[in-house]
Design a protein around this motif. Structure first.
Motif, PDB file in Angstrom:
ATOM      1  N   LEU A   1       0.853  -1.391   0.012  1.00  0.00           N
ATOM      2  CA  LEU A   1      -0.118  -0.187  -0.086  1.00  0.00           C
ATOM      3  C   LEU A   1       1.006   1.317   0.031  1.00  0.00           C
ATOM      4  O   LEU A   1       0.346   2.242  -0.658  1.00  0.00           O
ATOM      5  CB  LEU A   1      -0.917   0.040   1.182  1.00  0.00           C
ATOM      6  CG  LEU A   1      -2.045  -0.955   1.422  1.00  0.00           C
ATOM      7  CD1 LEU A   1      -2.812  -0.958   2.540  1.00  0.00           C
ATOM      8  CD2 LEU A   1      -2.856  -0.856   0.243  1.00  0.00           C
ATOM      9  N   HIS A   2       1.768   1.269   0.765  1.00  0.00           N
ATOM     10  CA  HIS A   2       2.884   2.471   0.579  1.00  0.00           C
ATOM     11  C   HIS A   2       3.727   2.608  -0.306  1.00  0.00           C
ATOM     12  O   HIS A   2       4.062   3.647  -0.667  1.00  0.00           O
ATOM     13  CB  HIS A   2       3.702   2.302   2.020  1.00  0.00           C
ATOM     14  CG  HIS A   2       2.798   2.305   3.321  1.00  0.00           C
ATOM     15  ND1 HIS A   2       3.590   2.194   4.559  1.00  0.00           N
ATOM     16  CD2 HIS A   2       1.476   2.492   3.614  1.00  0.00           C
ATOM     17  CE1 HIS A   2       2.561   2.419   5.475  1.00  0.00           C
ATOM     18  NE2 HIS A   2       1.439   2.610   4.935  1.00  0.00           N
ATOM     19  N   ARG A   3       4.163   1.493  -0.953  1.00  0.00           N
ATOM     20  CA  ARG A   3       5.000   1.828  -1.925  1.00  0.00           C
ATOM     21  C   ARG A   3       4.699   0.969  -3.551  1.00  0.00           C
ATOM     22  O   ARG A   3       5.153   1.237  -4.410  1.00  0.00           O
ATOM     23  CB  ARG A   3       6.446   0.955  -1.665  1.00  0.00           C
ATOM     24  CG  ARG A   3       7.090   1.945  -0.687  1.00  0.00           C
ATOM     25  CD  ARG A   3       8.158   1.234  -0.175  1.00  0.00           C
ATOM     26  NE  ARG A   3       9.198   1.000  -1.229  1.00  0.00           N
ATOM     27  CZ  ARG A   3      10.532   0.353  -1.322  1.00  0.00           C
ATOM     28  NH1 ARG A   3      11.107   0.097   0.142  1.00  0.00           N
ATOM     29  NH2 ARG A   3      11.174   0.254  -2.294  1.00  0.00           N
ATOM     30  N   GLY A   4       3.826  -0.032  -3.302  1.00  0.00           N
ATOM     31  CA  GLY A   4       3.559  -0.909  -4.590  1.00  0.00           C
ATOM     32  C   GLY A   4       2.583  -0.595  -5.453  1.00  0.00           C
ATOM     33  O   GLY A   4       2.391  -0.964  -6.498  1.00  0.00           O
ATOM     34  N   CYS A   5       1.651   0.400  -5.044  1.00  0.00           N
ATOM     35  CA  CYS A   5       0.484   0.921  -5.911  1.00  0.00           C
ATOM     36  C   CYS A   5       1.152   1.964  -6.947  1.00  0.00           C
ATOM     37  O   CYS A   5       1.972   2.605  -6.816  1.00  0.00           O
ATOM     38  CB  CYS A   5      -0.485   1.198  -4.969  1.00  0.00           C
ATOM     39  SG  CYS A   5      -1.174   0.034  -3.952  1.00  0.00           S
ATOM     40  N   SER A   6       0.182   2.443  -7.753  1.00  0.00           N
ATOM     41  CA  SER A   6       0.463   3.675  -8.665  1.00  0.00           C
ATOM     42  C   SER A   6       0.229   5.002  -7.722  1.00  0.00           C
ATOM     43  O   SER A   6       0.960   6.078  -8.142  1.00  0.00           O
ATOM     44  CB  SER A   6      -0.498   3.663  -9.685  1.00  0.00           C
ATOM     45  OG  SER A   6      -1.608   3.864  -9.229  1.00  0.00           O
ATOM     46  N   THR A   7      -0.298   4.834  -6.549  1.00  0.00           N
ATOM     47  CA  THR A   7      -0.288   5.975  -5.663  1.00  0.00           C
ATOM     48  C   THR A   7      -0.083   5.302  -4.410  1.00  0.00           C
ATOM     49  O   THR A   7      -0.170   4.242  -3.967  1.00  0.00           O
ATOM     50  CB  THR A   7      -1.854   6.692  -5.796  1.00  0.00           C
ATOM     51  OG1 THR A   7      -2.806   5.718  -5.341  1.00  0.00           O
ATOM     52  CG2 THR A   7      -2.031   7.307  -7.007  1.00  0.00           C
ATOM     53  N   ARG A   8       0.404   6.329  -3.335  1.00  0.00           N
ATOM     54  CA  ARG A   8       0.510   5.809  -1.913  1.00  0.00           C
ATOM     55  C   ARG A   8      -0.655   5.834  -1.247  1.00  0.00           C
ATOM     56  O   ARG A   8      -1.490   6.684  -1.040  1.00  0.00           O
ATOM     57  CB  ARG A   8       1.468   6.696  -1.183  1.00  0.00           C
ATOM     58  CG  ARG A   8       2.012   6.299   0.179  1.00  0.00           C
ATOM     59  CD  ARG A   8       2.761   7.215   0.803  1.00  0.00           C
ATOM     60  NE  ARG A   8       3.982   7.487   0.087  1.00  0.00           N
ATOM     61  CZ  ARG A   8       5.245   6.932   0.355  1.00  0.00           C
ATOM     62  NH1 ARG A   8       5.123   6.029   1.368  1.00  0.00           N
ATOM     63  NH2 ARG A   8       6.399   7.455  -0.102  1.00  0.00           N
ATOM     64  N   ILE A   9      -1.016   4.637  -0.446  1.00  0.00           N
ATOM     65  CA  ILE A   9      -2.395   4.562   0.186  1.00  0.00           C
ATOM     66  C   ILE A   9      -2.001   4.387   1.794  1.00  0.00           C
ATOM     67  O   ILE A   9      -1.477   3.522   2.104  1.00  0.00           O
ATOM     68  CB  ILE A   9      -3.228   3.226  -0.340  1.00  0.00           C
ATOM     69  CG1 ILE A   9      -3.482   3.343  -1.911  1.00  0.00           C
ATOM     70  CG2 ILE A   9      -4.489   3.202   0.588  1.00  0.00           C
ATOM     71  CD1 ILE A   9      -4.208   2.343  -2.378  1.00  0.00           C
ATOM     72  N   LEU A  10      -2.510   5.152   2.443  1.00  0.00           N
ATOM     73  CA  LEU A  10      -2.317   5.192   3.803  1.00  0.00           C
ATOM     74  C   LEU A  10      -3.566   4.904   4.531  1.00  0.00           C
ATOM     75  O   LEU A  10      -4.817   5.468   4.288  1.00  0.00           O
ATOM     76  CB  LEU A  10      -1.890   6.488   4.378  1.00  0.00           C
ATOM     77  CG  LEU A  10      -0.785   7.268   3.887  1.00  0.00           C
ATOM     78  CD1 LEU A  10      -0.405   8.664   4.432  1.00  0.00           C
ATOM     79  CD2 LEU A  10       0.527   6.501   3.680  1.00  0.00           C
ATOM     80  N   HIS A  11      -3.673   3.716   5.122  1.00  0.00           N
ATOM     81  CA  HIS A  11      -4.831   3.015   5.811  1.00  0.00           C
ATOM     82  C   HIS A  11      -5.403   3.693   6.894  1.00  0.00           C
ATOM     83  O   HIS A  11      -6.749   3.684   6.897  1.00  0.00           O
ATOM     84  CB  HIS A  11      -4.535   1.399   6.108  1.00  0.00           C
ATOM     85  CG  HIS A  11      -5.498   0.661   6.375  1.00  0.00           C
ATOM     86  ND1 HIS A  11      -6.391   0.765   7.466  1.00  0.00           N
ATOM     87  CD2 HIS A  11      -6.228  -0.297   5.665  1.00  0.00           C
ATOM     88  CE1 HIS A  11      -7.294  -0.183   7.450  1.00  0.00           C
ATOM     89  NE2 HIS A  11      -7.497  -0.616   6.350  1.00  0.00           N
ATOM     90  N   PHE A  12      -4.689   4.249   7.910  1.00  0.00           N
ATOM     91  CA  PHE A  12      -5.093   4.861   9.276  1.00  0.00           C
ATOM     92  C   PHE A  12      -6.137   4.134  10.106  1.00  0.00           C
ATOM     93  O   PHE A  12      -6.733   4.698  10.999  1.00  0.00           O
ATOM     94  CB  PHE A  12      -5.679   6.281   8.721  1.00  0.00           C
ATOM     95  CG  PHE A  12      -4.901   7.327   8.229  1.00  0.00           C
ATOM     96  CD1 PHE A  12      -3.811   7.499   9.243  1.00  0.00           C
ATOM     97  CD2 PHE A  12      -4.537   7.560   7.090  1.00  0.00           C
ATOM     98  CE1 PHE A  12      -2.926   8.582   8.697  1.00  0.00           C
ATOM     99  CE2 PHE A  12      -3.829   8.655   6.716  1.00  0.00           C
ATOM    100  CZ  PHE A  12      -2.770   9.177   7.536  1.00  0.00           C
ATOM    101  N   ASP A  13      -6.380   2.846   9.805  1.00  0.00           N
ATOM    102  CA  ASP A  13      -7.093   1.915  10.711  1.00  0.00           C
ATOM    103  C   ASP A  13      -6.519   0.385  10.957  1.00  0.00           C
ATOM    104  O   ASP A  13      -7.579  -0.323  10.937  1.00  0.00           O
ATOM    105  CB  ASP A  13      -8.575   2.056  10.544  1.00  0.00           C
ATOM    106  CG  ASP A  13      -9.458   1.941  11.638  1.00  0.00           C
ATOM    107  OD1 ASP A  13      -8.967   1.862  12.884  1.00  0.00           O
ATOM    108  OD2 ASP A  13     -10.777   1.559  11.429  1.00  0.00           O
ATOM    109  N   ILE A  14      -5.402   0.329  10.971  1.00  0.00           N
ATOM    110  CA  ILE A  14      -4.748  -1.025  11.061  1.00  0.00           C
ATOM    111  C   ILE A  14      -5.070  -1.444  12.502  1.00  0.00           C
ATOM    112  O   ILE A  14      -4.557  -0.759  13.600  1.00  0.00           O
ATOM    113  CB  ILE A  14      -3.280  -1.063  10.860  1.00  0.00           C
ATOM    114  CG1 ILE A  14      -3.002  -0.624   9.332  1.00  0.00           C
ATOM    115  CG2 ILE A  14      -2.689  -2.455  11.346  1.00  0.00           C
ATOM    116  CD1 ILE A  14      -3.564  -1.686   8.311  1.00  0.00           C
ATOM    117  N   LYS A  15      -5.642  -2.670  12.758  1.00  0.00           N
ATOM    118  CA  LYS A  15      -6.067  -3.155  14.026  1.00  0.00           C
ATOM    119  C   LYS A  15      -6.647  -4.667  13.515  1.00  0.00           C
ATOM    120  O   LYS A  15      -6.890  -5.015  12.509  1.00  0.00           O
ATOM    121  CB  LYS A  15      -7.004  -2.588  14.727  1.00  0.00           C
ATOM    122  CG  LYS A  15      -8.535  -2.128  13.936  1.00  0.00           C
ATOM    123  CD  LYS A  15      -9.563  -1.290  14.690  1.00  0.00           C
ATOM    124  CE  LYS A  15     -10.781  -1.190  13.917  1.00  0.00           C
ATOM    125  NZ  LYS A  15     -11.855  -0.331  14.539  1.00  0.00           N
TER     126      LYS A  15
END
Length: 475
Positions: A285-299
Motif C-alpha cells: 500500500l505504501h510503495r507498490g501501488c501507482s499511488t501511496r495509500i495510507l490505511h489509518f485503521d490497522i487493527k
C-alpha cells in the motif's frame, strides 16, 4: 391515468423541494430502513419522526408491504418501490387488485394534487426557516451527485456496480449476518458464478460520502495477496453496499485474544507468518501501488483471515490516497481507533502525519498478537503490567523470561522475540525513529541476532513507575 398523476405529482414535488430547501441536514432526521424498500428519506418519513417529511410511510416493520396515504381521507396504497428519483410504484388496496383500479380515482385529481403540493411546499418552507428538525433533500441530493460523478469519472478502474435488488438476491434478503460495526452490518452472499462473498451494507451516508468514496477508490487500485479484493458495490438511494471476497475464518481478533477465545490460539509460527503477511500488505500500500495509500485503521478487527490462514487487510473507509513520492499528508482531524492511533495523528507536536502512522498502528497490533491481550489492560492486578508495551520492553531489556503462552521450543521463542523487537521499533514516539514497512519486512525475514534493540518508547514525561506504565499524550 391516476398512476401517471401520482408520478407527475412526485416528480414535481422533487423539483420544488430541491429549490425550496436551503438549510443543512439535521442528524435527528436520518434515513430509515423500511422493509424491502431499503433506506429512504425526505420527503418520506416514518411514524417515529413524522416531522421529517411530507408523507409518512407505514408498515415498515410489519410482514405486509409498506403503505402510504398521499392525501388525508384518501385511499391507502401499498408501496412496491421508491426509485432513486423519488418516483413511487404503487399498488391500490387491496394488494391483489390490478392497476386498472386506478381509473376509479378522478384525471381532476391532478390539478388538486399540484395545488395541494404548492401549498404544502410553501408551508414547509416557512417551517424550515424556524425549525431545524428536518432532513433537507437538497444537501443530500448534492452529496449523491458528487459520489455519482466520482464513480463515473473512475471509469474502467471501478469495480462492478450492482443494484439494490441484486444485493437482496445475493444475500437471500440478508439472511446470514456475519457481523456488525458502526458502519452497518456484514452479510454472507453468493454471486451468480457461485463464489461466496461478504456484503458490507452501510447504514447511512456520512458527511459527503467520504468513507464510501475512500473505500471504493483506494481498494480498487490494489491487487495483492494480502489485500482483500473488492468485487463490486451498490450505490442507490435505497442503500449502499460493498461486495468483498468471503473470508471463512473472519477477523484476526478471534484468534489472538486468549481471554475471549481460549481454544482458537494459533501456533507461534502461524502468528509470525500472519504478522509478516500484514507487513507485506502494508508495504504494498505504501510503495507498490501507482499511488501511496495510507490505511489509518490497522487493527486486528480489520485483518481478515482466509481458509489458509493468510491475512488480508480490509476496511479502507479511513484511507488517504496521495502521490507515491509524497509522505507527509494533511489532515483536518484525527482518524483511527483508540489504542492504535499514532501520537502525531492526535497531536502534531509529535511530528508530521505520514505512512509512519500506519507503522505505529501495525506495531501496536503485533504487540497484541504476541501478548494475547489488549495493550492497555486495566484488569490486571499490578500497575506495572497495565500497559503491555512498557512491561514487555522491561522484560526484554533485562533478558528475563517473557512468560508467554504456547512457547514450546527455541523456534517459538525466536518468533516471539523477533515480533516483539520489531513492534517496539514500530511504536517509537518520534515518527522518524520508526522503520518504513519495507524495513519491517526485512527485519522480520532476517535473524533475531541481527536486530538492534530499540529505545524505550515513552509517551509520558513522568518517571514514576505508574506513569511509565500508563501512556499519555500531552500536546
Amino acid at each position: 391515468m391516476a398512476l401517471a398523476t401520482y408520478l407527475v405529482f412526485f416528480l414535481i414535488s422533487h423539483q420544488l423541494l430541491l429549490s425550496l430547501s436551503e438549510e443543512e441536514p439535521n442528524p435527528r432526521c436520518p434515513s430509515f430502513r423500511c422493509g424491502h424498500l431499503g433506506y429512504i428519506g425526505f420527503p418520506f418519513s416514518n411514524r417515529t419522526h413524522p416531522e421529517c417529511g411530507l408523507f409518512v410511510v407505514d408498515n415498515c416493520n410489519e410482514q405486509e408491504a409498506p403503505k402510504i396515504q398521499l392525501l388525508k381521507n384518501e385511499s391507502f396504497f401499498y408501496v412496491k418501490e421508491i426509485s432513486q428519483d423519488n418516483t413511487l410504484m404503487l399498488h391500490y388496496l387491496p394488494f391483489s387488485e390490478s392497476f386498472d383500479n386506478y381509473s376509479c380515482i378522478g384525471i381532476g385529481v391532478s390539478s388538486l394534487l399540484i395545488g395541494v403540493l404548492i401549498i404544502l411546499a410553501l408551508c414547509f418552507k416557512k417551517r424550515l426557516s424556524s425549525d431545524n428538525s428536518t432532513v433537507f433533500w437538497k444537501k443530500k441530493f448534492k452529496d449523491y451527485q458528487n459520489i455519482e460523478a466520482f464513480l463515473r469519472n473512475y471509469g474502467s478502474l471501478a469495480p462492478k456496480r450492482y443494484n439494490y435488488s441484486d444485493i437482496k438476491r445475493m444475500t437471500n434478503s440478508f439472511k446470514h449476518k456475519l457481523g456488525e460495526g458502526g458502519y452497518g452490518g456484514v452479510y454472507k452472499g453468493k454471486l451468480l458464478d457461485g463464489r461466496n462473498v461478504a456484503v458490507k451494507v452501510l447504514s447511512g451516508l456520512k458527511g459527503n460520502g467520504d468513507d464510501f468514496i475512500n473505500e471504493v477508490a483506494s481498494i480498487s487500485r490494489t491487487s495483492h495477496v494480502n489485500i482483500v479484493s473488492l468485487f463490486g458495490y451498490c450505490f442507490e438511494s435505497r442503500g449502499r453496499a460493498l461486495i468483498y471476497e468471503f473470508m471463512p475464518n473472519g477477523s484476526l481478533e478471534k484468534f489472538i485474544y486468549e481471554k475471549y477465545s481460549p481454544n482458537k490460539q494459533l501456533k507461534w509460527e502461524k502468528l509470525y507468518q500472519i504478522a509478516l503477511g500484514i507487513a507485506r500488505g502494508l508495504e504494498y500500500l505504501h510503495r507498490g501501488c501507482s499511488t501511496r495509500i495510507l490505511h489509518f485503521d490497522i487493527k486486528p478487527h480489520n485483518i481478515l483471515i482466509d481458509e489458509d490462514f493468510s491475512p488480508k487487510i480490509s476496511d479502507f473507509g479511513l484511507a488517504k490516497i496521495c502521490p507515491r513520492k509524497e509522505s507527509i499528508v494533511s489532515m483536518t482531524g484525527a482518524r483511527g481507533t483508540i489504542g492504535y492511533i499514532a501520537p502525531e495523528v492526535v497531536c502534531r507536536n509529535f511530528g508530521e502525519v505520514s505512512h509512519k502512522s500506519d507503522v505505529y498502528s501495525y506495531g501496536m497490533m503485533v504487540l497484541e498478537m504476541v501478548g494475547g491481550r489488549k495493550n492497555l489492560d486495566v484488569g490486571v492486578d499490578r500497575t506495572s503490567e497495565i500497559y503491555f508495551p512498557h512491561w514487555i520492553y522491561d522484560r526484554l531489556e533485562a533478558a528475563e523470561e517473557l512468560g508467554l503462552q504456547g512457547i514450546e521450543n527455541d523456534d517459538d521463542n525466536e518468533y516471539a522475540r523477533k515480533m516483539l523487537t520489531v513492534s517496539l521499533w514500530c511504536i517509537q514516539t518520534n515518527p522518524s525513529s520508526r522503520p518504513a514497512m519495507s524495513r519491517v519486512v526485512e527485519m522480520l525475514e532476517g535473524s533475531l541476532d541481527s536486530l538492534q534493540f530499540p529505545p524505550k518508547p515513552f509517551l509520558s514525561s513522568s518517571r514514576s513507575e505508574a506513569a511509565d506504565s500508563l501512556p499519555s499524550i500531552v500536546c
